[in-house]
Scaffold this active site. Structure first.
Site, PDB file in Angstrom:
ATOM      1  CB  CYS A   1      54.898  39.716  50.752  1.00  0.00           C
ATOM      2  SG  CYS A   1      55.504  38.015  50.846  1.00  0.00           S
TER       3      CYS A   1
ATOM      4  CB  SER B   1      21.381  50.551  39.742  1.00  0.00           C
ATOM      5  OG  SER B   1      20.011  50.773  39.467  1.00  0.00           O
TER       6      SER B   1
ATOM      7  CG  HIS C   1      54.260  34.558  47.680  1.00  0.00           C
ATOM      8  ND1 HIS C   1      54.266  35.618  48.562  1.00  0.00           N
ATOM      9  CD2 HIS C   1      53.074  33.912  47.885  1.00  0.00           C
ATOM     10  CE1 HIS C   1      53.146  35.614  49.276  1.00  0.00           C
ATOM     11  NE2 HIS C   1      52.414  34.590  48.888  1.00  0.00           N
TER      12      HIS C   1
ATOM     13  CG  LEU D   1      23.736  33.730  34.598  1.00  0.00           C
ATOM     14  CD1 LEU D   1      23.280  34.446  35.863  1.00  0.00           C
ATOM     15  CD2 LEU D   1      24.224  34.729  33.567  1.00  0.00           C
TER      16      LEU D   1
ATOM     17  N   GLY E   1      20.649  43.254  33.783  1.00  0.00           N
ATOM     18  CA  GLY E   1      20.162  43.942  32.606  1.00  0.00           C
ATOM     19  C   GLY E   1      20.394  45.432  32.673  1.00  0.00           C
TER      20      GLY E   1
ATOM     21  CD  GLU F   1      58.695  37.653  45.290  1.00  0.00           C
ATOM     22  OE1 GLU F   1      58.468  38.823  45.635  1.00  0.00           O
ATOM     23  OE2 GLU F   1      57.802  36.776  45.237  1.00  0.00           O
TER      24      GLU F   1
ATOM     25  CG  ASP G   1      17.601  36.909  28.146  1.00  0.00           C
ATOM     26  OD1 ASP G   1      16.645  37.080  27.365  1.00  0.00           O
ATOM     27  OD2 ASP G   1      18.487  37.770  28.350  1.00  0.00           O
TER      28      ASP G   1
END
Length: 378
Positions: free
Chosen positions: A83, A309, A58, A212, A303, A60, A208
């Site tokens: 932590c 939605s 981490h 991706l 799309g 630190e 299309d």
């Protein structure tokens, strides 16, 4: 190391340096937060560090390791509360105590229930002075993805779309390449690399045939998620043909094992989900399942029906709209959002903290989606 004197540098100044350190971990620490640390003693910065990769030391610990002088009696500036539990790494609170740190300045508290103020309390109980909330807004903004993921147990979702100045995502013929310029498209490649998953609906695949993928060198391609209620994704689609090389998941309601078989043989994963009220895959459950796999961020690229939605279900946290200085017109030309829509402007989805910047010849407008809390029972 810097020689700034403490009568010139304030806590906020050192925290800004810690934020710069933290940002170096972008794209490498997910689903962990980005954290930076700066150690200051006698008005001099004696150590800096950041969380470099998930599972590794981490911030630190790295800052203490990089110290050019003894940290005993020093001040540690940390963008996120240290932590206090054993995970893949030992607790940072103990590392700070072992080093003799006398004062800890914290940008923001950690919402992880395993920490959540306990790290600061442990330090205080051992006589360490703890200051909290220095540049809190900036520190929270840096880890908006982590904060959402850890508190909601769902990925942080960014809805991205490109449209013309008159609100079209394609011409009336359906042709959409290219609405935005090269600079904006390169920016999107960076955005893909910063997210753990990309999601589109089957309609986008049919229209299309997108790859991706992230096409920038040395940057990762995220998991590709296709929402496909009835398994209509063509077997010759790029996402299927490359599934053996690029992780690809199809979320579907189709339980037909024979229909699933060729996708599985191509290397796709199938996530069979119950149908919602509209007969489509249960989107909240899909996001919960993705979060359980460590997917903390998701880029929604299309799309229009899927975007509606997701927004209507309250599953989108941020919107990025690339706007091209172009007019396409056409009453049948599509816009970025479908669905039934809202009956009046007051009922619409409100966006907060909007910003705008120019990227090449295009403009990027970004905003947060206002979180609407459920009404309390009477």
């Amino acid at each position: 190391m810097s020689n700034f004197m403490c009568n010139i540098m304030r806590d906020e100044d050192y925290m800004r340096l810690a934020l710069k350190e933290a940002a170096k971990g972008a794209g490498h620490v997910s689903p962990n937060p980005m954290v930076g640390a700066v150690i200051v003693k006698g008005g001099q910065i004696i150590g800096k560090g950041y969380h470099q990769r998930c599972g590794e030391a981490h911030a630190e610990v790295n800052a203490l390791k990089n110290c050019t002088a003894s940290p005993n009696g020093a001040t540690a500036y940390v963008t996120l509360e240290p932590c206090c539990h054993f995970g893949k790494q030992p607790p940072c609170t103990q590392a700070l105590l072992n080093a003799g740190i006398a004062r800890v300045v914290v940008g923001c508290l950690d919402p992880n229930p395993l920490v959540a103020g306990q790290g600061s309390q442990i330090l205080r109980s051992h006589g360490v002075e703890v200051i909290e909330g220095v540049l809190e807004a900036e520190c929270k903004a840096l880890n908006r993805v982590f904060f959402h993921y850890i508190t909601h147990r769902r990925p942080y979702v960014t809805l991205k779309y490109a449209m013309t100045l008159d609100g079209k995502i394609a011409a009336y013929t359906g042709e959409s390449k290219w609405i935005t310029g090269e600079a904006a498209r390169a920016q999107v490649q960076q955005l893909r690399a910063q997210n753990k998953a990309i999601m589109v609906g089957v309609g986008t695949v049919l229209a299309d045939d997108p790859a991706l993928t992230c096409r920038l060198p040395n940057l990762p391609t995220p998991l590709r998620v296709i929402c496909d209620t009835g398994l209509r994704t063509p077997l010759n689609a790029q996402v299927v043909q490359t599934a053996a090389q690029v992780p690809t998941l199809i979320a579907t309601c189709c339980a037909d094992e024979q229909k699933q078989a060729p996708y599985l043989a191509a290397g796709c994963r199938i996530m069979q989900l119950p149908a919602d009220a509209d007969g489509h895959p249960d989107l909240p459950l899909l996001l919960q399942n993705l979060a359980a796999e460590g997917i903390d961020s998701l880029l929604l690229e299309g799309g229009a029906e899927l975007a509606w939605s997701m927004l209507n279900a309250g599953l989108v946290q941020r919107v990025q709209a690339y706007i091209a200085p172009l007019l396409l017109a056409g009453r049948t030309a599509k816009g970025p959002l479908g669905g039934i829509g809202f009956a009046n402007p007051n009922a619409g989805i409100h966006l907060l903290n909007p910003t705008i910047r120019q990227i090449g010849e295009d403009f990027l407008i970004e905003a947060d989606v206002e979180e609407v809390l459920p009404c309390s029972p009477a």
